[in-house]
Motif scaffolding. Sequence first.
Motif, mmCIF file in Angstrom:
data_model
loop_
_atom_site.group_PDB
_atom_site.id
_atom_site.type_symbol
_atom_site.label_atom_id
_atom_site.label_comp_id
_atom_site.label_asym_id
_atom_site.label_seq_id
_atom_site.Cartn_x
_atom_site.Cartn_y
_atom_site.Cartn_z
ATOM 1 N N THR A 30 50.951 26.933 66.042
ATOM 2 C CA THR A 30 52.244 27.278 66.141
ATOM 3 C C THR A 30 53.062 26.214 66.562
ATOM 4 N N ILE A 31 54.556 26.224 66.039
ATOM 5 C CA ILE A 31 55.514 25.334 66.464
ATOM 6 C C ILE A 31 55.929 25.465 67.981
ATOM 7 N N ASP A 53 57.051 20.307 52.617
ATOM 8 C CA ASP A 53 57.283 21.563 51.593
ATOM 9 C C ASP A 53 58.012 22.615 52.080
ATOM 10 N N CYS A 54 59.192 22.625 52.413
ATOM 11 C CA CYS A 54 59.536 23.686 53.239
ATOM 12 C C CYS A 54 61.182 23.608 53.113
ATOM 13 N N LEU A 111 48.017 22.725 58.787
ATOM 14 C CA LEU A 111 47.869 21.372 58.661
ATOM 15 C C LEU A 111 47.239 20.969 57.406
ATOM 16 N N VAL A 112 48.129 20.265 56.831
ATOM 17 C CA VAL A 112 47.543 19.696 55.079
ATOM 18 C C VAL A 112 47.434 18.082 55.106
ATOM 19 N N TYR A 171 47.948 14.028 58.560
ATOM 20 C CA TYR A 171 48.256 15.459 58.592
ATOM 21 C C TYR A 171 49.777 15.413 58.708
ATOM 22 N N LYS A 172 50.238 16.636 58.097
ATOM 23 C CA LYS A 172 51.600 17.258 58.046
ATOM 24 C C LYS A 172 51.284 18.668 58.169
ATOM 25 N N ALA A 173 52.507 19.366 58.528
ATOM 26 C CA ALA A 173 52.343 20.946 58.557
ATOM 27 C C ALA A 173 52.927 21.438 57.523
ATOM 28 N N ILE A 174 52.410 22.677 57.183
ATOM 29 C CA ILE A 174 53.347 23.513 56.229
ATOM 30 C C ILE A 174 53.617 24.683 56.836
ATOM 31 N N LEU A 175 54.633 25.304 56.560
ATOM 32 C CA LEU A 175 54.652 26.784 57.194
ATOM 33 C C LEU A 175 53.947 27.991 56.344
ATOM 34 N N ILE A 176 53.387 28.849 57.189
ATOM 35 C CA ILE A 176 52.508 29.788 56.550
ATOM 36 C C ILE A 176 53.018 31.273 56.681
#
Lengths: 129, 382
Positions: A53-54, A92-93, A106-107, A124-129
């Motif tokens: 969670t952010i 990617d958002c 995390l991707v 790792y970077k984060a993408i929104l889910i």
Amino acid sequence: MADSARYHREKFHRYILEAQKFDSGFVSLPNRYVDPYSGSRSYEKINLKGTGTILSYTIIHIASDQFAHTTPFPVAIIETDEGARLTVMVTDCDINDVKIGARVELVFRKIMEEGESGIINYGYKAILI
Amino acid sequence: MREVAIIGVGMTKFGELWEQSIRDMFAEAALKAMDDAGVKKIDSFYVGAMSSGLYTYQEHLSSLMADYMGQIGVPGLHVESACASGGSAVRAAFIEVASGMSDIVLAGGVEKMWDVEDGTIVLATASDQEYEAYNGVTFPGLYAMMARVYMEKYGLTREELAQVPIKNHKHSVNNPNAQYPFEISLNDVLKSSMVADPLRLMDCSPITDGAAALILCPLERAKEFTNKPVKIRGVGAATGPIALHDHRDLTRLDAVKLAGERAYRMAGLSPSDISFVEVHDCFSIAEIIVAEELGFFEYGTAGKAIAEGQGTYGGKVVINPSGGLKAKGHPVGATGAAQVIEAYYQLTGKAGARQVPNAKFGMTQNMGGSGGSCIVHILEAL
């Protein structure tokens, strides 16, 4: 700032998200000898599932030279479901969708290159889910 | 432990000092301080600098500065604690005098920031290199993430946040050493370029060259040198996590609270005794959180209080009479020493048009990184 030897040392955290869970409950992604708060040296190794969670975020408009070509980009502090805290780019958002409380995954992504002929640094970077 | 006094100070103008090298700046400040105190020879010195190596490819500042300030042979030490290097140098000098090891000790700081093109990468060394900077976050980005949570948690508005740099620029107009001694408007802040959302350029302290130095001696000897010594009544220092994400509450700076409590305890004083405080407003949000951690305002209220005038002349406590880091300038290693110099000016009645009336006690707060280290001094007029 990166170089090959340092990159080699960090591979466990940057490739497989191996963390430590101390008996105090403190979870650390960076490898530590000791829990910085309780002083405990007793921990188990865990692999993070990669969801979290952010807690806060910013949109970087002025970056260091290494990242200047990708501005503006979001960076967030996230807490994984296991309790580990990380600072990562969100990718990617639509940057307007990045919010406190947003769920992320995390991707594995390229972070930077060490100049024209150096190694490519991943993490790792984060993408929104 | 012996009581310790400041008997003389000196600093360069803060700004873009293209004609002066790192050694020139420190020597100028040190010689001014020695002349001010009337001392020709010092027993020892400390020089704070965050990253002379990355900024100028020059380390070994003990030798360099002893050489160029005319004190070859004297022991010296380069002190580093990121942006708290200058305050750390003052604390180290205090300890050396208080312990009885030496009598006349120079404490100062210096940074030459305009010689490099990408200063962002140098400043990022004060964060966690492997787990913050590696992932692209900048220093403004870290404070922006504090601001984001603070604004959401406490309802601080963007316009209220802007009142911090507006106030500090207003104070700086009367400081001849300030880098940007002019007033700015709300529109100037809100229309300035975005650096790290929600922080804009006018929320951020600038890139600055400069140096600052003070002479410390045992209080019992101070009258040999000056009629108006300033006593260092309390000193507090503390560390916090290197990475912002490891702060348990992102709206708090635990190291500031700890350092403040230690300084108050040593001084035997409380926030209501303090007339003015020089705080580390590296970013606008920092001044707000620091003012709360030092006990001047309740948590969540400092932003609104400063916007209502409680942080300026006639308010609860004058915050950054010098103009602060934002308007006076922020040569990182020099800042902590320059804050103590401002306190010295205020407590000796030498602050000119920015004089805080009837000030008996003043405080300085110098901070490294995103709260990874903090030094607080409480000074007393004698």
